[in-house]
Design a protein around this motif. Structure first.
Motif, PDB file in Angstrom:
ATOM      1  N   VAL A  67      29.324  86.129 168.758  1.00  0.00           N
ATOM      2  CA  VAL A  67      29.723  86.405 167.376  1.00  0.00           C
ATOM      3  C   VAL A  67      30.101  85.106 166.673  1.00  0.00           C
ATOM      4  O   VAL A  67      30.939  84.337 167.166  1.00  0.00           O
ATOM      5  N   LEU A  68      29.500  84.869 165.518  1.00  0.00           N
ATOM      6  CA  LEU A  68      29.753  83.652 164.750  1.00  0.00           C
ATOM      7  C   LEU A  68      31.138  83.693 164.120  1.00  0.00           C
ATOM      8  O   LEU A  68      31.502  84.669 163.459  1.00  0.00           O
ATOM      9  N   GLY A  69      31.923  82.611 164.330  1.00  0.00           N
ATOM     10  CA  GLY A  69      33.291  82.582 163.829  1.00  0.00           C
ATOM     11  C   GLY A  69      33.555  81.595 162.720  1.00  0.00           C
ATOM     12  O   GLY A  69      34.258  81.897 161.754  1.00  0.00           O
ATOM     13  N   GLU A  70      33.010  80.365 162.821  1.00  0.00           N
ATOM     14  CA  GLU A  70      33.291  79.342 161.820  1.00  0.00           C
ATOM     15  C   GLU A  70      32.260  78.236 161.877  1.00  0.00           C
ATOM     16  O   GLU A  70      31.386  78.207 162.751  1.00  0.00           O
ATOM     17  N   PHE A  71      32.391  77.313 160.896  1.00  0.00           N
ATOM     18  CA  PHE A  71      31.499  76.160 160.814  1.00  0.00           C
ATOM     19  C   PHE A  71      32.327  74.880 160.840  1.00  0.00           C
ATOM     20  O   PHE A  71      33.556  74.909 160.725  1.00  0.00           O
ATOM     21  N   ALA A  72      31.640  73.746 160.980  1.00  0.00           N
ATOM     22  CA  ALA A  72      32.299  72.445 161.035  1.00  0.00           C
ATOM     23  C   ALA A  72      32.282  71.781 159.664  1.00  0.00           C
ATOM     24  O   ALA A  72      31.271  71.806 158.953  1.00  0.00           O
ATOM     25  N   TYR A  73      33.418  71.157 159.302  1.00  0.00           N
ATOM     26  CA  TYR A  73      33.528  70.474 158.007  1.00  0.00           C
ATOM     27  C   TYR A  73      34.186  69.112 158.170  1.00  0.00           C
ATOM     28  O   TYR A  73      35.051  68.921 159.034  1.00  0.00           O
ATOM     29  N   ASP A  74      33.777  68.172 157.302  1.00  0.00           N
ATOM     30  CA  ASP A  74      34.515  66.930 157.134  1.00  0.00           C
ATOM     31  C   ASP A  74      35.271  67.014 155.815  1.00  0.00           C
ATOM     32  O   ASP A  74      35.243  68.044 155.123  1.00  0.00           O
ATOM     33  N   LEU A  75      35.968  65.938 155.428  1.00  0.00           N
ATOM     34  CA  LEU A  75      36.770  65.984 154.211  1.00  0.00           C
ATOM     35  C   LEU A  75      35.924  66.188 152.962  1.00  0.00           C
ATOM     36  O   LEU A  75      36.208  67.050 152.123  1.00  0.00           O
ATOM     37  N   LYS A  76      34.876  65.386 152.813  1.00  0.00           N
ATOM     38  CA  LYS A  76      34.077  65.416 151.588  1.00  0.00           C
ATOM     39  C   LYS A  76      33.462  66.794 151.362  1.00  0.00           C
ATOM     40  O   LYS A  76      33.518  67.349 150.257  1.00  0.00           O
ATOM     41  N   THR A  77      32.862  67.353 152.405  1.00  0.00           N
ATOM     42  CA  THR A  77      32.248  68.675 152.274  1.00  0.00           C
ATOM     43  C   THR A  77      33.304  69.752 152.055  1.00  0.00           C
ATOM     44  O   THR A  77      33.119  70.667 151.242  1.00  0.00           O
ATOM     45  N   GLY A  78      34.411  69.635 152.760  1.00  0.00           N
ATOM     46  CA  GLY A  78      35.479  70.612 152.598  1.00  0.00           C
ATOM     47  C   GLY A  78      36.028  70.644 151.187  1.00  0.00           C
ATOM     48  O   GLY A  78      36.175  71.721 150.584  1.00  0.00           O
ATOM     49  N   TYR A  79      36.347  69.476 150.632  1.00  0.00           N
ATOM     50  CA  TYR A  79      36.877  69.431 149.270  1.00  0.00           C
ATOM     51  C   TYR A  79      35.857  69.949 148.259  1.00  0.00           C
ATOM     52  O   TYR A  79      36.196  70.641 147.308  1.00  0.00           O
ATOM     53  N   ARG A  80      34.604  69.615 148.474  1.00  0.00           N
ATOM     54  CA  ARG A  80      33.571  70.003 147.517  1.00  0.00           C
ATOM     55  C   ARG A  80      33.405  71.514 147.432  1.00  0.00           C
ATOM     56  O   ARG A  80      33.157  72.059 146.343  1.00  0.00           O
ATOM     57  N   TYR A  81      33.580  72.196 148.572  1.00  0.00           N
ATOM     58  CA  TYR A  81      33.309  73.633 148.599  1.00  0.00           C
ATOM     59  C   TYR A  81      34.558  74.482 148.838  1.00  0.00           C
ATOM     60  O   TYR A  81      34.449  75.673 149.129  1.00  0.00           O
ATOM     61  N   GLY A  82      35.724  73.880 148.720  1.00  0.00           N
ATOM     62  CA  GLY A  82      36.949  74.650 148.865  1.00  0.00           C
ATOM     63  C   GLY A  82      37.264  75.063 150.289  1.00  0.00           C
ATOM     64  O   GLY A  82      37.893  76.099 150.511  1.00  0.00           O
ATOM     65  N   GLU A  83      36.837  74.260 151.253  1.00  0.00           N
ATOM     66  CA  GLU A  83      37.125  74.517 152.671  1.00  0.00           C
ATOM     67  C   GLU A  83      38.037  73.418 153.217  1.00  0.00           C
ATOM     68  O   GLU A  83      38.171  72.345 152.626  1.00  0.00           O
ATOM     69  N   ARG A  84      38.631  73.668 154.357  1.00  0.00           N
ATOM     70  CA  ARG A  84      39.465  72.660 155.021  1.00  0.00           C
ATOM     71  C   ARG A  84      38.643  71.887 156.041  1.00  0.00           C
ATOM     72  O   ARG A  84      37.786  72.462 156.721  1.00  0.00           O
ATOM     73  N   SER A  85      38.900  70.599 156.162  1.00  0.00           N
ATOM     74  CA  SER A  85      38.256  69.832 157.214  1.00  0.00           C
ATOM     75  C   SER A  85      38.650  70.413 158.563  1.00  0.00           C
ATOM     76  O   SER A  85      39.807  70.767 158.792  1.00  0.00           O
ATOM     77  N   THR A  86      37.682  70.514 159.448  1.00  0.00           N
ATOM     78  CA  THR A  86      37.959  71.007 160.803  1.00  0.00           C
ATOM     79  C   THR A  86      38.160  69.861 161.791  1.00  0.00           C
ATOM     80  O   THR A  86      38.157  70.075 162.993  1.00  0.00           O
ATOM     81  N   GLY A  87      38.313  68.637 161.267  1.00  0.00           N
ATOM     82  CA  GLY A  87      38.439  67.487 162.167  1.00  0.00           C
ATOM     83  C   GLY A  87      37.140  67.169 162.852  1.00  0.00           C
ATOM     84  O   GLY A  87      37.126  66.693 163.991  1.00  0.00           O
ATOM     85  N   SER A  88      36.019  67.391 162.136  1.00  0.00           N
ATOM     86  CA  SER A  88      34.685  67.248 162.738  1.00  0.00           C
ATOM     87  C   SER A  88      33.927  66.027 162.233  1.00  0.00           C
ATOM     88  O   SER A  88      32.715  65.948 162.422  1.00  0.00           O
ATOM     89  N   ALA A  89      34.612  65.090 161.592  1.00  0.00           N
ATOM     90  CA  ALA A  89      33.931  63.889 161.114  1.00  0.00           C
ATOM     91  C   ALA A  89      33.666  62.941 162.280  1.00  0.00           C
ATOM     92  O   ALA A  89      34.548  62.691 163.106  1.00  0.00           O
ATOM     93  N   VAL A  90      32.457  62.427 162.340  1.00  0.00           N
ATOM     94  CA  VAL A  90      32.077  61.428 163.354  1.00  0.00           C
ATOM     95  C   VAL A  90      31.370  60.284 162.647  1.00  0.00           C
ATOM     96  O   VAL A  90      30.927  60.407 161.506  1.00  0.00           O
ATOM     97  N   ARG A  91      31.258  59.156 163.331  1.00  0.00           N
ATOM     98  CA  ARG A  91      30.574  57.983 162.778  1.00  0.00           C
ATOM     99  C   ARG A  91      29.640  57.402 163.817  1.00  0.00           C
ATOM    100  O   ARG A  91      29.895  57.485 165.012  1.00  0.00           O
TER     101      ARG A  91
END
Length: 430
Positions: free
Chosen positions: A296-320
């Motif tokens: 069952v699908l529960g959630e998706f991964a977000y970084d700051l930029k994507t989260g702010y743009r779409y009203g979501e919270r960062s999930t601590g998923s930013a990598v470089r």
């Protein structure tokens, strides 16, 4: 050693010209040895230094990077200049310091970055390969130690050490080839001799493979083959950026059964692994993320930029990667589930690896790949080599009805995955 003093200078200089500034800093040393014509070839030691700067002013985000510490002012000016050209977006600020109490293991205190150690690993690779009548045509060993830090004008300053050891070997016998590899933060987890023996065994045992008729067969994907195919389709589908852009098959399916009920997919940044960390590439504290729980699908991964743009919270998923800016990724991703029985007990086509997984359609899940080192498997053993063929299907469809998971879980990059049995799959042969 250049480090926190320089970071502080960049932040102080930057906040006079921008609302916020972020610095991502990396320095490291590595040694690599390779195999040439079946013997130890060249050995190369290197040191690396990089700094990436992001600035934010009036919602405009600018970025630049440099590999020269003496050019940090130029790098800062370039970030500010790129920001002036950027389109304003919703922005809620860089993270503030958090009370990070958990620990993540990504460094081996006993790993030594030295030519002698890497050369010894190559010697073990070659010793393993020598157990079979093959020619070694490539491979090598690498050892690395890195220090990473992220800081911003909100007061964040986090740093951590990382280590990595890796080996690989490619062998050939007449027209048959074999390739194996391994990588880990911990030197003791790497067995170069075993890697060399497995690569040579694949090359030797694949000789004389018979054609397979086009048809539908039960298939067992090794962890390498499974990671290659699934990584190209399922992982992009879990990115919040792709979801919001309409490029994910899983968009609008939260709460629905999207995979076999035996399968779970989660990111555990606190498990030992190549991506272990308590904070992501933007300084956001990490947490265990369960993307899919028993299908069952529960959630998706977000970084700051994507989260702010779409009203979501960062999930601590930013990598470089290298000197590039942050993007959505995964730290230590697991595909897991119960192990009722070995997937290779009943007759099936076993696939070691695939070629062309990058051509898979990440939106639809459709793929068509060439299979490498296929064998007939029965009773858990490889009983007869198969001449190369094609394997085609749809990742989302095949993962909705899994025939079983193996106990041979292994780490392939940042993905930890077992072998997977898939019933009634399309093989394109003779």
């Amino acid at each position: 050693m250049i480090g926190e003093d320089l970071i502080d200078r960049v932040l102080r200089a930057g906040e006079r010209k921008a609302d916020e500034v972020e610095v991502f800093y990396a320095r490291g040393e590595s040694v690599g040895t390779d195999i040439k014509k079946g013997i130890l070839g060249t050995a190369e030691e290197s040191e690396a230094w990089s700094m990436a700067i992001r600035t934010v002013k009036n919602g405009r985000i600018g970025s630049s990077s440099t590999s020269d510490p003496d050019r940090w002012k130029e790098c800062l000016d370039a970030a500010l200049a790129s920001g002036r050209l950027a389109t304003p977006q919703q922005w809620g600020g860089f993270p503030k310091p958090a009370g990070i109490t958990s620990s993540a293991s990504a460094a081996d205190k006993d790993l030594v970055v030295a030519v002698e150690d890497a050369a010894a690993m190559v010697a073990d690779l070659l010793a393993g390969a020598a157990e079979h009548p093959v020619e070694v045509v490539g491979g090598g060993a690498n050892l690395a130690r890195t220090y990473l830090a992220v800081a911003n004008t909100s007061g964040v300053l986090y740093g951590m050490d990382r280590t990595a050891a890796s080996v690989s070997l490619e062998a050939i016998r007449e027209q048959s080839t074999g390739y194996e590899f391994d990588a880990s933060p911990f030197r003791a987890e790497i067995d170069p001799r075993s890697v060399g023996e497995q690569a040579a065994s694949l090359a030797a045992r694949s000789l004389g493979g018979r054609d397979i008729e086009t048809g539908r067969y039960d298939v067992v994907l090794s962890p390498i083959a499974a990671a290659s195919i699934i990584g190209q389709v399922l992982l992009p589908a879990l990115s919040g950026r792709n979801v919001k852009a309409g490029r994910s098959f899983l968009a609008d399916k939260v709460g629905e059964q999207v995979l076999d009920e035996s399968l779970s997919v989660y990111d555990d940044p606190f498990a030992p692994g190549l991506g272990s960390t308590t904070w992501d590439a933007e300084g956001v504290p990490t947490r265990r993320l369960v993307f899919i729980d028993r299908g069952v699908l529960g959630e998706f991964a977000y970084d700051l930029k994507t989260g702010y743009r779409y009203g979501e919270r960062s999930t601590g998923s930013a990598v470089r990667s290298g000197g590039e800016g942050p993007g959505i990724g995964f730290h230590n991703l697991f595909l897991d589930g119960p192990r009722a029985k070995e997937p290779g007990d009943e007759r099936a086509v076993w696939i070691h690896d695939v070629v062309g997984a990058h051509t898979a359609n990440p939106f639809s899940g459709d793929f068509s790949v060439e299979i490498s080192n296929p064998f007939w498997m029965e009773g858990g053993d490889l009983v007869e080599p198969i001449r190369t063929a094609m394997f085609s299907g749809n990742v989302f469809e095949m993962l909705r009805d899994v025939g079983g998971l193996g106990k041979d879980t292994r780490r392939v990059g940042r993905l930890t995955i077992p072998s997977i049995r898939l019933n009634n799959q399309q093989i394109i042969g003779k």
